[in-house]
Write a protein that holds these residues in place. Structure first.
Motif, PDB file in Angstrom:
ATOM      1  N   ASP A 130      28.797  53.627  49.580  1.00  0.00           N
ATOM      2  CA  ASP A 130      27.714  52.663  49.383  1.00  0.00           C
ATOM      3  C   ASP A 130      26.549  53.456  48.799  1.00  0.00           C
ATOM      4  N   VAL A 131      26.164  53.095  47.600  1.00  0.00           N
ATOM      5  CA  VAL A 131      25.211  53.939  46.874  1.00  0.00           C
ATOM      6  C   VAL A 131      23.949  53.165  46.481  1.00  0.00           C
ATOM      7  N   LYS A 132      22.831  53.815  46.655  1.00  0.00           N
ATOM      8  CA  LYS A 132      21.551  53.202  46.292  1.00  0.00           C
ATOM      9  C   LYS A 132      20.728  54.212  45.487  1.00  0.00           C
ATOM     10  N   ASN A 133      20.083  53.686  44.471  1.00  0.00           N
ATOM     11  CA  ASN A 133      19.239  54.528  43.650  1.00  0.00           C
ATOM     12  C   ASN A 133      17.892  54.724  44.358  1.00  0.00           C
ATOM     13  N   ILE A 134      17.628  55.970  44.785  1.00  0.00           N
ATOM     14  CA  ILE A 134      16.360  56.272  45.446  1.00  0.00           C
ATOM     15  C   ILE A 134      15.581  57.217  44.522  1.00  0.00           C
ATOM     16  N   ASN A 135      14.526  56.695  43.947  1.00  0.00           N
ATOM     17  CA  ASN A 135      13.709  57.483  43.005  1.00  0.00           C
ATOM     18  C   ASN A 135      14.541  58.195  41.940  1.00  0.00           C
ATOM     19  N   GLY A 136      15.440  57.450  41.342  1.00  0.00           N
ATOM     20  CA  GLY A 136      16.224  58.007  40.236  1.00  0.00           C
ATOM     21  C   GLY A 136      17.417  58.845  40.674  1.00  0.00           C
ATOM     22  N   ARG A 137      17.650  58.921  41.958  1.00  0.00           N
ATOM     23  CA  ARG A 137      18.780  59.710  42.453  1.00  0.00           C
ATOM     24  C   ARG A 137      19.733  58.782  43.208  1.00  0.00           C
ATOM     25  N   TYR A 138      21.042  58.906  42.884  1.00  0.00           N
ATOM     26  CA  TYR A 138      22.030  58.064  43.552  1.00  0.00           C
ATOM     27  C   TYR A 138      22.390  58.652  44.914  1.00  0.00           C
ATOM     28  N   CYS A 139      22.010  57.948  45.981  1.00  0.00           N
ATOM     29  CA  CYS A 139      22.224  58.467  47.330  1.00  0.00           C
ATOM     30  C   CYS A 139      23.311  57.682  48.049  1.00  0.00           C
ATOM     31  N   ASN A 188      30.258  54.517  35.582  1.00  0.00           N
ATOM     32  CA  ASN A 188      30.671  55.433  34.522  1.00  0.00           C
ATOM     33  C   ASN A 188      30.521  56.894  34.960  1.00  0.00           C
ATOM     34  N   LEU A 189      29.393  57.189  35.597  1.00  0.00           N
ATOM     35  CA  LEU A 189      29.131  58.564  36.049  1.00  0.00           C
ATOM     36  C   LEU A 189      30.193  59.044  37.032  1.00  0.00           C
ATOM     37  N   VAL A 190      30.502  58.182  37.997  1.00  0.00           N
ATOM     38  CA  VAL A 190      31.497  58.570  39.000  1.00  0.00           C
ATOM     39  C   VAL A 190      32.880  58.690  38.350  1.00  0.00           C
ATOM     40  N   ALA A 191      33.226  57.692  37.533  1.00  0.00           N
ATOM     41  CA  ALA A 191      34.559  57.682  36.915  1.00  0.00           C
ATOM     42  C   ALA A 191      34.782  58.923  36.047  1.00  0.00           C
ATOM     43  N   GLN A 192      33.709  59.393  35.398  1.00  0.00           N
ATOM     44  CA  GLN A 192      33.850  60.570  34.536  1.00  0.00           C
ATOM     45  C   GLN A 192      33.997  61.861  35.326  1.00  0.00           C
ATOM     46  N   ASN A 193      33.652  61.802  36.591  1.00  0.00           N
ATOM     47  CA  ASN A 193      33.652  63.026  37.388  1.00  0.00           C
ATOM     48  C   ASN A 193      34.831  63.168  38.342  1.00  0.00           C
ATOM     49  N   ASN A 215      35.200  48.370  30.325  1.00  0.00           N
ATOM     50  CA  ASN A 215      35.035  49.067  29.052  1.00  0.00           C
ATOM     51  C   ASN A 215      34.004  50.187  29.126  1.00  0.00           C
ATOM     52  N   GLU A 216      32.829  49.873  29.624  1.00  0.00           N
ATOM     53  CA  GLU A 216      31.751  50.864  29.618  1.00  0.00           C
ATOM     54  C   GLU A 216      31.672  51.655  30.919  1.00  0.00           C
ATOM     55  N   GLY A 217      31.988  50.992  32.018  1.00  0.00           N
ATOM     56  CA  GLY A 217      31.917  51.670  33.315  1.00  0.00           C
ATOM     57  C   GLY A 217      33.143  52.516  33.596  1.00  0.00           C
ATOM     58  N   LEU A 218      34.212  52.318  32.810  1.00  0.00           N
ATOM     59  CA  LEU A 218      35.473  53.045  32.975  1.00  0.00           C
ATOM     60  C   LEU A 218      36.131  52.810  34.335  1.00  0.00           C
ATOM     61  N   ALA A 219      35.829  51.672  34.946  1.00  0.00           N
ATOM     62  CA  ALA A 219      36.441  51.348  36.240  1.00  0.00           C
ATOM     63  C   ALA A 219      37.916  50.995  36.036  1.00  0.00           C
ATOM     64  N   SER A 220      38.746  51.341  37.015  1.00  0.00           N
ATOM     65  CA  SER A 220      40.158  50.955  36.997  1.00  0.00           C
ATOM     66  C   SER A 220      40.337  49.568  37.600  1.00  0.00           C
ATOM     67  N   ALA A 221      39.399  49.215  38.455  1.00  0.00           N
ATOM     68  CA  ALA A 221      39.476  47.939  39.156  1.00  0.00           C
ATOM     69  C   ALA A 221      38.066  47.458  39.438  1.00  0.00           C
TER      70      ALA A 221
END
Lengths: 251, 209
Positions: A130-139, A188-193, A215-221
């Motif tokens: 479960d991820v939330k953007n806190i001041n530009g950082r994904y926590c 996209n960031l997670v999928a690329q890593n 397409n852009e997020g590169l999600a499988s599902a």
């Protein structure tokens, strides 16, 4: 061709399907077995059950519910929520779940990922973030979105992948319940890593959202709840749309 | 053995939940028994070896339950038994697997089980619905199943038979691999028919018919 998957999610509380907005204020959406069967018939590729009660006394009823669901559907289904150890995983798998989704316990005890993957096979272990953007950082948040761990979501994704997780269920708390589309950048960031499938979650409102996250997020599902529960759209309609856009789906 | 008495036996060797397979047979109108009792296995007209999990643990469990030789005997010596291997149950039929070094399998079929090549395949495991290319149209398991039907896969390893002519259907996921093999009374699939909705139920029905 491996099809992109569409996964309806059923948040379960006291054996009822509910859906919150930004993880708060829940509102009942129906009978889980009935909904599960209707999704099975409407070309859902998989189902996800998240037990948001997850108190000790309620675990037994969840087991019964899992058994009942598994008798009635013939597509894969995953169960998550309140899973704390190997025993919980084994009990749910023995009740008919195909995969187990773990969130808080994996953060508290990362070795659980290695142990579970070794014991039951990586393919059965989904790590939920479960991820939330806190001041530009994904926590990464735990405890049903109530606690900020300050752990970086990308670093944690890589770690769970290296420890043997089979898939990542990535929920954007910022988008969840808003119907403004998936968090494409985060997905996209997670999928690329990582080199395991990423299931995007949170924010779906229409077929274009699915197109974008594939397409852009590169999600499988891609996972969604309320748009299906309240019949704002259906899976077949979304798949027909995706097919016209050249995205491989099972119809 | 009576011709019309169908007895489906699902081999229970402690790897994963087998009720899903049983539920699927029930859905298409057949009872089945889940057991590791050899006397029951011996009576089967239709023997199913399912399996989720690791190859090494699975072989260990089969050995602990003294099932290795009996299963081989039933499959190989009794041509009247129709055999179905599912996922890990397909892989176990082969001679050895790369999983956790090199692990010996049942060796009923010649060949090995190898991991997807991570240089070519960006995402492992192969998880989800993939279409299959049917190579053996005439076999009973594929009756009324269209070529390119989608089935549900969940695996990181796949079978590489020495004799490619036993491949009944292939699947393409960055690499082409055997989705199903068929040899004599043996049919095995890498996908999960019990999780493959209508196509999977149709295949199970064909297997029993």
């Amino acid at each position: 061709m491996l099809a992109k998957r569409i996964i309806p999610c059923l948040d379960i509380k006291d054996n009822k399907v509910v859906k919150g907005i930004n993880f708060e204020s829940v509102k009942s959406a129906g009978d889980p077995v009935e909904l599960a069967v209707s999704y099975n018939d409407d070309l859902a590729d998989e189902l996800m059950f998240l037990d948001i009660t997850a108190s000790f006394e309620k675990r037994k009823t969840l087991i019964e519910l899992v058994k009942e669901i598994s008798k009635n559907i013939f597509i894969p289904f995953s169960v998550g929520g309140g899973i704390s150890d190997i025993n919980d995983i084994r009990n749910l798998l023995n009740s008919g779940a195909d995969k187990i989704s773990i969130n808080t316990s994996a953060v508290l005890n990362p070795d659980l990922i290695d142990e579970a993957a070794k014991k039951f096979g990586s393919s059965t272990i989904i790590i939920a973030l479960d991820v939330k953007n806190i001041n530009g950082r994904y926590c990464v948040f735990t405890h049903g979105g109530r606690k900020n761990t300050n752990i970086d979501a990308i670093a944690w994704s890589k770690e769970v992948y290296n420890r043997g997780a089979g898939e990542i269920l990535l929920t954007s708390m910022d988008m969840d319940g808003t119907k403004k589309g998936y968090d494409i950048k985060l997905t996209n960031l997670v999928a690329q890593n990582v080199k395991i499938p990423v299931i995007a979650s949170g924010g779906a409102s229409c077929a274009e959202d699915f197109e974008n996250v594939f397409n852009e997020g590169l999600a499988s599902a891609a996972l969604a709840a309320s748009i299906f529960h309240y019949k704002e759209t259906n899976i077949t309609a979304i798949k027909n749309y995706l097919r016209t856009k050249g995205i491989g789906v099972r119809i | 053995m009576m011709n019309n008495a169908i007895k489906i036996v699902i081999v229970d060797y402690g790897m994963g939940n087998l009720n899903n397979v049983k539920n699927s047979f029930k859905k298409i109108g057949f009872d089945s028994a889940i057991t590791h009792d050899f006397h029951e296995i011996e009576k089967a007209t239709h023997l199913v070896l399912p399996g989720v999990g690791g190859f090494k643990d699975a072989m260990k469990e089969l050995r602990n339950k003294d099932l290795v030789q009996p299963i081989k005997d039933v499959i190989l010596n009794r041509n009247l038994v129709s055999f179905l291997g599912i996922c890990l149950g397909m892989q176990l039929l082969f001679e050895h697997s790369e999983e956790f070094g090199d692990t010996e399998g049942l060796g009923i079929l010649k060949g090995k089980v190898i991991k997807f090549n991570s240089d070519i395949v960006p995402i492992i495991p192969h998880v989800g619905w993939n279409d299959i290319a049917i190579k053996k149209n005439g076999i009973k398991e594929f009756q009324h199943i269209r070529n390119n039907s989608f089935f549900y896969f969940l695996h990181s390893y796949y079978c590489k038979p020495d004799d490619e002519t036993i491949t009944a259907a292939s699947c393409f996921y960055y690499e082409t691999f055997a989705a199903c093999v068929k040899k004599d009374n043996i049919f095995a699939c890498q996908f999960h028919p019990e999780k493959s909705h209508d196509a999977g139920l149709a295949l199970l029905k064909n297997f029993v018919s």
